[in-house]
Write a protein that holds these residues in place. Structure first.
Motif: not given
Length: 140
Positions: A44, A80-81, A83-88, A120, A125
């Protein structure tokens, strides 16, 4: 207060509030306003940009008491990386929100944070957030 002073004040505030741990270190790599920055892949990071708006007379009065308002926006892109969604990204947004929300420093006054649509763009992201601000100066 000059435009350079505004930039320095905003960047110092973000730097001071983005430090964590002992020994103190920035939570993520930071790209500062107007400087070249490539978000590192696989981790991130954030990029801070300051956009000035069009100044206008906010009041008219006796010479020396005319207020000129200088609006602006601080944009922070949260990477953030992908393909891992928006959580981070949203967790980082929650850490950024109190840094500038309703913060005042001298003649600079910030509003609340706005979250803009995410982008994205592999391998990232990216969640952009922004804070409107103003600074008022008295002119003759």
């Amino acid at each position: 207060m000059s435009y350079a002073d505004v930039r320095a004040t905003i960047e110092q505030r973000f730097y001071d509030q983005w430090l964590t741990g002992s020994p103190a270190a920035l939570r993520t790599p930071v790209g500062w306003d107007g400087q070249a920055f490539e978000p590192p892949t696989g981790e991130s990071s954030v990029r801070l940009s300051i956009r000035e708006g069009e100044a206008f007379n906010a009041s008219m009065g006796s010479p020396g008491s005319n207020i000129v308002r200088y609006p602006g926006v601080v944009m922070i892109q949260i990477f953030t990386p992908g393909g891992q969604g928006s959580k981070a990204a949203r967790e980082l947004a929650d850490l950024i929100r109190p840094i500038f929300t309703n913060w005042r420093s001298g003649s600079i006054l910030f509003r609340t944070m706005s979250v803009l649509p995410p982008v994205e763009d592999p391998p990232f992201y990216m969640l952009p957030v922004s804070f409107a601000f103003q600074r008022d100066e008295t002119h003759g």
